[in-house]
Design an enzyme around this catalytic site. Sequence first.
Site, PDB file in Angstrom:
ATOM      1  N   TYR A  27       0.846  -1.203   0.000  1.00 46.80           N
ATOM      2  CA  TYR A  27       0.000   0.000   0.000  1.00 46.80           C
ATOM      3  C   TYR A  27       0.875   1.244   0.000  1.00 46.80           C
ATOM      4  CZ  TYR A  27      -4.226  -2.688   1.034  1.00 46.80           C
ATOM      5  OH  TYR A  27      -5.286  -3.546   0.969  1.00 46.80           O
TER       6      TYR A  27
ATOM      7  N   ASN B 190      -5.200  -4.525  -6.742  1.00 52.10           N
ATOM      8  CA  ASN B 190      -5.345  -3.231  -7.412  1.00 52.10           C
ATOM      9  C   ASN B 190      -4.355  -2.198  -6.887  1.00 52.10           C
ATOM     10  OD1 ASN B 190      -7.465  -3.928  -5.341  1.00 52.10           O
ATOM     11  ND2 ASN B 190      -7.704  -1.706  -5.282  1.00 52.10           N
TER      12      ASN B 190
ATOM     13  N   HIS C 267     -16.696  -4.808  -0.790  1.00 47.46           N
ATOM     14  CA  HIS C 267     -16.594  -4.696  -2.241  1.00 47.46           C
ATOM     15  C   HIS C 267     -17.666  -5.474  -2.990  1.00 47.46           C
ATOM     16  CE1 HIS C 267     -12.946  -2.329  -2.564  1.00 47.46           C
ATOM     17  NE2 HIS C 267     -12.373  -3.088  -1.645  1.00 47.46           N
TER      18      HIS C 267
ATOM     19  N   HIS D  53      -8.972  -8.654  -1.116  1.00 50.08           N
ATOM     20  CA  HIS D  53      -9.718  -7.470  -1.547  1.00 50.08           C
ATOM     21  C   HIS D  53     -10.649  -6.959  -0.457  1.00 50.08           C
ATOM     22  CE1 HIS D  53     -10.626  -4.521  -4.507  1.00 50.08           C
ATOM     23  NE2 HIS D  53     -11.816  -4.966  -4.846  1.00 50.08           N
ATOM     24  N   ASP D  54     -11.560  -7.778   0.025  1.00 52.35           N
ATOM     25  CA  ASP D  54     -12.340  -7.400   1.204  1.00 52.35           C
ATOM     26  C   ASP D  54     -11.483  -7.645   2.437  1.00 52.35           C
ATOM     27  OD1 ASP D  54     -14.754  -6.328   0.343  1.00 52.35           O
ATOM     28  OD2 ASP D  54     -15.593  -8.297  -0.083  1.00 52.35           O
ATOM     29  N   HIS D  55     -11.430  -6.638   3.325  1.00 50.32           N
ATOM     30  CA  HIS D  55     -10.498  -6.679   4.451  1.00 50.32           C
ATOM     31  C   HIS D  55     -11.121  -7.414   5.631  1.00 50.32           C
ATOM     32  CE1 HIS D  55      -8.120  -2.952   2.838  1.00 50.32           C
ATOM     33  NE2 HIS D  55      -8.234  -3.937   1.957  1.00 50.32           N
TER      34      HIS D  55
END
Length: 371
Positions: free
Chosen positions: A45, A80, A204, A235-237
């Site tokens: 990140y 992403n 998401h 993707h989903d945390h």
Amino acid sequence: MRRTLKIGDWGRQGSWDQRQVARMMADVAQCMTPSFVISTGDNFYDHGLKSPNDDMFAKSFSNVYDQGSLQVNWYAVLGNHDYGDKIDPAEDSCAANTLDACPEGCCYSSVWQFTGRPNDVRWHCQNGTWNVPTGNAGLLDIVMIDTNPFMPHYLNEAWSKNAGGIWQQNASQIKQQLRQRLAASKARWKLVVGHHPIASYGHHCKFSMDGDCDHMAWLEADLQDARVAAYLCGHDHDLQYITRQSDPAVQDSTPVWPAFVVSGAGSSVRNNEFGKVNRKEGYNMPFMADDQGFVAARVNASHLPPHLCKTGSCGVCAARVLAGNVERADFLLDDLQQEHGFALLCSTFPRSDLTVITNQETELHTIPYGL
């Protein structure tokens, strides 16, 4: 037998929550030695790496997962954020369509994560599709897939045109390569790893229209046709384990392949992620948590269970009771195994002081079930 840890959405320069998960992984790895670690993406990140020597790599990876029990190969897909999500090329000179157009030593690109980093030989990453060398192709095949090119809304973002970016990937070709790899597999167990979920109750997706899951819906039929046991993503945390019901009209009916495993809680999570979740018709939801964590699994010829399952099915907590009385609820052990003193500690209750030997998983399997 193969053991593996799976973590996603983690690379935050050694933040407190990232280090907390790293310590938990190291503790589990001491008693469940992993053959390798799988990363489900968003490795660095906020925008990925900007050079082959970016110190973000050490701050977010090498210096965080430095425990002895985690010194195994890591195999990662791209998320992403690894492609530069949210970066504005108009405001940042380190974002450009080609490497040559960037200032020297400062160019956001996914290519800096690709396999071959001399500063940490554990790290392995590619785009497209590729196979993890599991060490036992007859037992386990793991196919990695870059799912970012299947998100059409990304193509409208300026960051998707970064050097080595999503615009330079071919979604149709990736899809065809995946099908070829699955068709060629002769393994007892097949797993597929991508970043974006097919099924998720998280931020998401929430099984809603226009969520990222809708753009991945095409993949489920391919996984079913190839008899893939599970699709792992991030993707989903959060952490989720979702299965499709064999009978949509019967809640909690026998699940069918593939299972959907979301492991995106490697650092920051979204608290109260599931506060207003409604069960999606046709799906079971055996487990979900919006706490930091990871997934661990042990694979042998007959089982592919999650670690910390708390049902006795994984066998990791096998022990031998040398003295004392216990009440067993471990229906997965037969009479002969119990006569030899074996017990699964997660489903065994002490009824006196005990003397036990732990870490008896290997010894347990020397007594075949059912004899």
